[in-house]
Write a protein that holds these residues in place. Structure first.
Motif, short mmCIF file in Angstrom:
data_model
loop_
_atom_site.label_atom_id
_atom_site.label_comp_id
_atom_site.label_asym_id
_atom_site.label_seq_id
_atom_site.Cartn_x
_atom_site.Cartn_y
_atom_site.Cartn_z
N UNK A 11 64.34 18.93 -0.12
CA UNK A 11 64.97 17.88 -0.31
C UNK A 11 64.14 16.23 0.11
N UNK A 12 63.16 16.67 1.51
CA UNK A 12 62.52 15.52 1.54
C UNK A 12 61.16 15.45 0.66
N UNK A 13 60.90 16.23 -0.17
CA UNK A 13 59.74 16.13 -1.12
C UNK A 13 58.34 16.79 -0.69
N UNK A 14 58.53 17.45 0.46
CA UNK A 14 57.16 18.18 1.02
C UNK A 14 57.09 19.61 0.14
N UNK A 15 58.02 20.15 -0.32
CA UNK A 15 57.82 21.36 -1.16
C UNK A 15 58.66 21.03 -2.47
N UNK A 16 58.26 21.86 -3.66
CA UNK A 16 58.71 21.67 -5.08
C UNK A 16 60.03 22.20 -4.88
#
Length: 152
Positions: free
Chosen positions: A22-27
């Motif tokens: 959700x926060x863009x740290x993982x795809x």
């Protein structure tokens, strides 16, 4: 090509992994990008996706394909289960059901809300719904059973 191989199931629980997406740290899942939806919120037992079906998601008659409803519902419901999965375990969908109530017009923004009703050692159960973001109308509902398993 985006890969989910960087996700480390051994050290993080499902909620933390979902928050990383959700926060863009993982795809996220490559399928979600292809079909035009993304997770926007996650908390224990509850996940919301936003999506907009476009022309490439239609059937030969120009309506949004039932598979699009299924894909976004499967994603939000299974991810709601995932938020309850401990580190060292993963999940997969065993079966899901979709009830389409009305047609979603192409280009309309919707939210798919997944709520986990149970997540145990080996199974999880969740329900979901698709609603119009601007009009609040219900477009589809769903339910799922997921398998929860230890990663070897």
């Amino acid at each position: 090509m985006t890969s989910t191989a960087s996700i480390d199931y051994s050290t993080q629980n499902g909620l933390d992994l979902m928050l990383d997406i959700v926060e863009g740290r993982s795809p996220g899942a490559p399928l979600a990008k292809t079909l035009g939806f993304t997770p926007v919120t996650a908390e224990r037992g509850h996940v919301v996706f936003h999506g907009t079906p476009l022309q490439h998601t239609t059937n030969p008659h120009g309506g949004v394909h039932g598979g699009w409803y299924g894909a976004i519902l499967d994603s939000c419901m299974a991810c709601a289960v995932w938020t309850n999965v401990p580190a060292g375990s993963a999940y997969t969908t065993l079966e899901y059901k979709v009830n389409i109530i009305r047609a979603i017009p192409q280009g309309m923004k919707v939210e798919a809300i997944g709520t986990s009703d149970h997540a145990g050692r080996s199974t999880g159960i969740a329900r979901g719904e698709i609603r119009g973001i601007e009009n609040g109308k219900l477009y589809a509902t769903g339910s799922t059973t997921c398998m929860i398993f230890k990663i070897p």
